[in-house]
Write an enzyme that holds these catalytic residues in place. Sequence first.
Site, short mmCIF file in Angstrom:
data_model
loop_
_atom_site.label_atom_id
_atom_site.label_comp_id
_atom_site.label_asym_id
_atom_site.label_seq_id
_atom_site.Cartn_x
_atom_site.Cartn_y
_atom_site.Cartn_z
N LYS A 1 -21.51 -17.26 -46.32
CA LYS A 1 -21.84 -17.26 -44.89
C LYS A 1 -22.27 -18.65 -44.46
O LYS A 1 -23.01 -19.33 -45.19
CB LYS A 1 -22.99 -16.25 -44.66
CG LYS A 1 -23.37 -16.04 -43.21
CD LYS A 1 -24.47 -14.98 -43.09
CE LYS A 1 -24.81 -14.64 -41.65
NZ LYS A 1 -25.82 -13.58 -41.52
N SER B 1 -24.53 -9.72 -38.46
CA SER B 1 -23.99 -11.03 -38.15
C SER B 1 -23.10 -11.58 -39.27
O SER B 1 -22.37 -12.54 -39.05
CB SER B 1 -25.13 -12.01 -37.90
OG SER B 1 -25.91 -12.16 -39.08
N SER C 1 -27.88 -7.33 -41.01
CA SER C 1 -26.65 -8.14 -41.01
C SER C 1 -25.86 -8.17 -42.31
O SER C 1 -24.76 -8.72 -42.33
CB SER C 1 -26.97 -9.57 -40.60
OG SER C 1 -27.07 -9.63 -39.22
#
Length: 493
Positions: free
Chosen positions: A76, A151, A175
């Site tokens: 990420k 997210s 997330s």
Amino acid sequence: MSDITSQTLSEIIKNIREKKFSSQEVTKAFIVRSEKSKLLNAFITDNFSAALEQSRKFDDKPNFNLKLPGIPMAVKDLFCTNGVKTTAGSKILNNFVPTYESTVTQNIWNQGAILLGKLNCDEFAMGSSNETSFFGNVQNPIDKNLVPGGSSGGSSSALAANLTPITIGTDTGGSIRQPASFTGIVGLKPTYGSCSRYGIVAFASSLDQAGPMSKNVRDCSLLLEVISTYDRKDSTSIDFKRNNYSSELTSNIKGKKIGIPNEYRIDDMPKEIEELWSKGIEYVKDCGAEIIDISLPHTNYALATYYIVAPAEASSNLARYDGVKYGFRSIGKNLIDMYEKTRSEGFGDEVKRRIMIGTYVLSSGYYDAYYLKAQKVRKLIKNDFDEAYKKVDAIMTPSTPSSAFKIGEKTNDPVSMYLNDIFTVPVNLAGLPAISIPGGLDVKGYPLGLQIIGKAFDEQNILNIAYAMEKKINFKNKITDWWIKWPKKTLNI
Ligand code: GLN
């Protein structure tokens, strides 16, 4: 042998160790597939050339004793990577190249893994659909009209689409678990303080945790073992005895007591979520565990509490982006004008909304009414869990109140977007570990996740329960590769 990219991490490690294929072959396979998968918009930055070079180096001098020997993986874009652009999905960090490495990613590279690239995410990890990223929304490989969750949507999409064999996300209010649920993968949010926050772009510091996202529970336990370490560089890191999660993994959960919280039966819960939960109960009973009804009476307040605490901390954390120290700067008539223009142009709407809410609830006059009250309720939520854990070993709930929703469906209605986090945020407020595993498909063929919440530091237990359930569930994702396009040749491989 099946295509390399569709193998699990454990299979790839075994094949590399047995010299069935080299790190270069594995790395090339993921790069080629990622090049054909641009439509998903899962990557913000690729590191393909450097990754190939590193895999060559690994093959020249292989060390098969490492836990991730020559394994390419994308992460990420919230983790700072030394010398590789780190944007947090924001324009304001569009040109930020860190000069240091996050502890979690450093732990991963120390075990022989190779950085493939940085994955798309909601701006500063604020979102539940990966639609707030400055770099555009990510598509769910299940169906082109669906969000991949947020997210960590780039991470879930890349993993489900076989662009990386394993990945990491961050979870402030869901997330990791929510996108895992939306794409049919496994995601674990560790106990607060297990994985260092050093070098992770901060959103809400008392809630943020990094964690593994994987194709199965075994891979999840292996990556957790690598990333969960005590770190002096993070003052909230906790020095406790960590298990060898993968070698201690067992599906024997006979006699375990699993709690089912009454208050999670929310109004208007879709029938398929109810059914999924009932099936989950049957699966754990089949494994020899006992089901016990429990009460978490303050659950109703969790969402409101989270959406006060998280923006408050975010507004403080994001004060550092002023055009002076990091990233993007806009030209202004004077210093104040420069600050104003930089922040107005650099942040997106959702981030600005959080900064405004956070600043409001922290301002004198409102502090006691909102922020302090929220902190007190947070404690009550934590107490509910403590009470429940006197009776049970773990708690099982659905991960999300629905399957993946359509792109654009909730972008104009922040409250309905926030409601998506209803089952995940209490866990962050209480600092507990929780795992989401695929529980089945809904009528449309979209994945649905089941969440197992543990006591603090009891990751081994929830991994074991998930492992036992995984065997019973035998989940198969329905993915058709609809997004694959032949690319222009960008790399000479
Ligand atoms: N969806 C939640 C939010 O927008 C959680 C995000 C997260 O866990 N990073 O705040």
